[in-house]
Design a protein around this motif. Structure first.
Motif, mmCIF file in Angstrom:
data_model
loop_
_atom_site.group_PDB
_atom_site.id
_atom_site.type_symbol
_atom_site.label_atom_id
_atom_site.label_comp_id
_atom_site.label_asym_id
_atom_site.label_seq_id
_atom_site.Cartn_x
_atom_site.Cartn_y
_atom_site.Cartn_z
ATOM 1 N N HIS A 1 -7.595 2.555 -4.171
ATOM 2 C CA HIS A 1 -6.555 2.623 -3.141
ATOM 3 C C HIS A 1 -7.110 2.425 -1.733
ATOM 4 O O HIS A 1 -6.429 1.850 -0.867
ATOM 5 C CB HIS A 1 -5.814 3.959 -3.218
ATOM 6 C CG HIS A 1 -4.547 3.966 -2.412
ATOM 7 N ND1 HIS A 1 -3.412 3.303 -2.834
ATOM 8 C CD2 HIS A 1 -4.244 4.524 -1.215
ATOM 9 C CE1 HIS A 1 -2.467 3.461 -1.915
ATOM 10 N NE2 HIS A 1 -2.944 4.198 -0.931
ATOM 11 N N VAL B 1 0.826 -1.204 0.000
ATOM 12 C CA VAL B 1 0.000 0.000 0.000
ATOM 13 C C VAL B 1 0.865 1.260 0.000
ATOM 14 O O VAL B 1 0.479 2.298 -0.539
ATOM 15 C CB VAL B 1 -0.940 -0.005 1.226
ATOM 16 C CG1 VAL B 1 -1.911 1.169 1.172
ATOM 17 C CG2 VAL B 1 -1.722 -1.305 1.295
ATOM 18 N N LEU C 1 -6.887 -1.208 -1.083
ATOM 19 C CA LEU C 1 -5.706 -1.928 -1.537
ATOM 20 C C LEU C 1 -5.120 -2.849 -0.473
ATOM 21 O O LEU C 1 -4.728 -3.981 -0.762
ATOM 22 C CB LEU C 1 -4.645 -0.937 -2.033
ATOM 23 C CG LEU C 1 -3.385 -1.547 -2.648
ATOM 24 C CD1 LEU C 1 -3.733 -2.529 -3.765
ATOM 25 C CD2 LEU C 1 -2.467 -0.449 -3.177
ATOM 26 N N GLN D 1 -1.866 -3.119 -7.825
ATOM 27 C CA GLN D 1 -1.665 -1.821 -7.203
ATOM 28 C C GLN D 1 -2.338 -0.691 -7.973
ATOM 29 O O GLN D 1 -2.781 0.295 -7.377
ATOM 30 C CB GLN D 1 -0.172 -1.534 -7.067
ATOM 31 C CG GLN D 1 0.502 -2.358 -5.976
ATOM 32 C CD GLN D 1 1.999 -2.179 -5.980
ATOM 33 O OE1 GLN D 1 2.631 -2.098 -7.031
ATOM 34 N NE2 GLN D 1 2.595 -2.121 -4.802
ATOM 35 N N THR E 1 1.897 5.357 -2.782
ATOM 36 C CA THR E 1 1.823 6.698 -2.203
ATOM 37 C C THR E 1 3.147 7.449 -2.358
ATOM 38 O O THR E 1 3.182 8.669 -2.228
ATOM 39 C CB THR E 1 1.475 6.633 -0.705
ATOM 40 O OG1 THR E 1 2.581 6.085 0.035
ATOM 41 C CG2 THR E 1 0.239 5.791 -0.465
#
Length: 424
Positions: A356, A139, A359, A351, A143
């Protein structure tokens, strides 16, 4: 009426530009040193059990099972919890716990207190730390980078991961030959400390999870992730294939060290070298995955990777002493080539395709079945090894692995060139 899903291959990113990204360099460095240490331990712990503690074939297989068992009992709640919190602190804490556990092995050996039970506790605890680390890591990466950089970053991370399959076992065998397998485990503890230090130095400030995180029950959040995987035709077939192939992969690997040491009567140094060479295809596969996906299409590349993962495994049981060790290297190289290509493409797809906010839960829901079969496969291989000997167990598990690519043909992959970029 639903709109058709968009499709595309992986977006090419400049490797030089990616490595100029300071935070990615730190993440990559931490991954690299930790992966090398972990793959040293994957060989060193069984060598400690066999050479130092005179463990049985079944005990060595149970040791492998213990390392993966946490995915079964902790995977789903960890995935939901990770979606509620910042991920980098979770990864750092997991590294520190793993370092302490592996450091306890040489400490116990020095005090004359080391037992097979101690090794099982270490394997189980380190496996639990791995559940937290890998879930948070999957995860965290999106980002840190832009979406178009994620496939290339995954390829780089997986290339070094698979290179560690070559370097780690080779180092473990060499160190075990020179100064003992316990020392190799001690070095693994240091690699986790280095990984934690690299993660600590990342400067990017991770955004807080969205406001809705944590307002619903953990059970409902877990269920949402499971439903997404079960209902999605692409994630569903990839999950089932991963679980089935892991049964065969883990099954033969769980008893491979015992077979090479006791049946083939090979020295510890050569055992580590052979296992490392058998993983060399993974380095090539990770480097070629993005290029193959662009040229063939992501869906077709997954089918190609599956074909490499299965039938070549039938070469592995032909291995033996002398020149016959070449069969292990050749079969292992082809299998690791297919596994690496498939993992890079599948990881990038998950991904970028999954919303998200889901995820962490989707990742761990897939891992629950993918990794949850591993301890069961290790126990099965141990039981077969006790009944038929390690060579018989390897023949049975590789025969199963050879059939698993047929699962991919049961889903929508065979009708597509590329995987979709978003759910339809």
């Amino acid at each position: 009426m639903t709109a058709p899903a968009r499709t595309s291959g992986p977006v090419e990113a400049s490797p030089g530009r990616l490595f100029r990204h300071r935070d990615f360099r730190l993440l990559w460095t931490g991954h690299t040193v930790s992966a090398v240490g972990s793959n040293m331990t994957a060989v060193a712990l069984p060598l400690v059990a066999v050479a130092v503690l005179d463990a049985t074939t079944f005990q060595v297989a149970v040791l492998t099972a213990a390392a993966w068992l946490p995915w079964l009992f902790a995977g789903l709640p960890v995935g939901a919890w990770v979606d509620r919190v910042r991920r980098r602190p979770v990864m750092i804490a997991a590294d520190l716990v793993a370092a302490a556990l592996f450091a306890s092995v040489p400490a116990a050996a020095l005090l004359g207190l080391l037992t097979v039970g101690h090794l099982l506790v270490v394997a189980l605890g380190a496996g639990l730390a791995r559940v937290f680390f890998e879930t948070a890591d999957q995860v965290y990466l999106p980002t840190l980078l832009r979406p178009e950089q994620v496939p290339e970053a995954n390829a780089r991370l997986h290339a070094t991961q698979t290179a560690s399959y070559l370097v780690g076992p080779g180092l473990a065998g060499l160190i075990a030959q020179l100064v003992g397998a316990v020392t190799a485990v001690a070095l693994d503890a240091l690699t986790f400390l280095l990984s934690a230090l690299c993660l600590r130095r990342i400067s990017a400030v991770e955004a807080r999870p969205h406001r809705g995180a944590g307002t619903t029950s953990l059970r409902r959040e877990v269920a949402a992730g499971l439903r997404f995987v079960v209902r999605d035709p692409y994630l569903r077939v990839l999950t089932v294939f991963g679980a089935a192939s892991n049964i065969g992969l883990t099954g033969y690997q769980a008893v491979l060290v015992v077979f090479l040491v006791r049946s083939a009567e090979l020295p510890a140094g050569l055992v580590g070298l052979l296992i490392g060479l058998a993983s060399l295809g993974g380095v090539v596969g990770a480097a070629l995955a993005a290029r193959l996906a662009r040229r063939l299409g992501t869906a077709r590349t997954l089918l190609f990777a599956g074909a490499l993962t299965g039938p070549p495994a039938l070469l592995i049981p032909l291995a033996g002493a002398g020149a016959r060790t070449a069969w292990l290297v050749l079969g292992g190289m082809l299998v690791s080539l297919g596994v690496a290509i498939g993992n890079v493409v599948k990881g990038s797809f998950r991904q970028t395709y999954t919303p998200h906010r889901l995820l962490g839960r989707v990742t761990v829901s897939m891992h629950l079945l993918n990794y949850g079969t591993i301890p069961l496969a290790a126990l099965l291989a141990g039981a077969l090894g006790a009944a038929w000997g390690p060579h018989g167990a390897i023949r049975a598990m590789t025969a199963w692995l050879a059939l698993t690519p047929l699962i991919l043909l049961a889903g929508p992959l065979r009708r597509r060139r590329d995987l979709p970029t978003a759910p339809s």
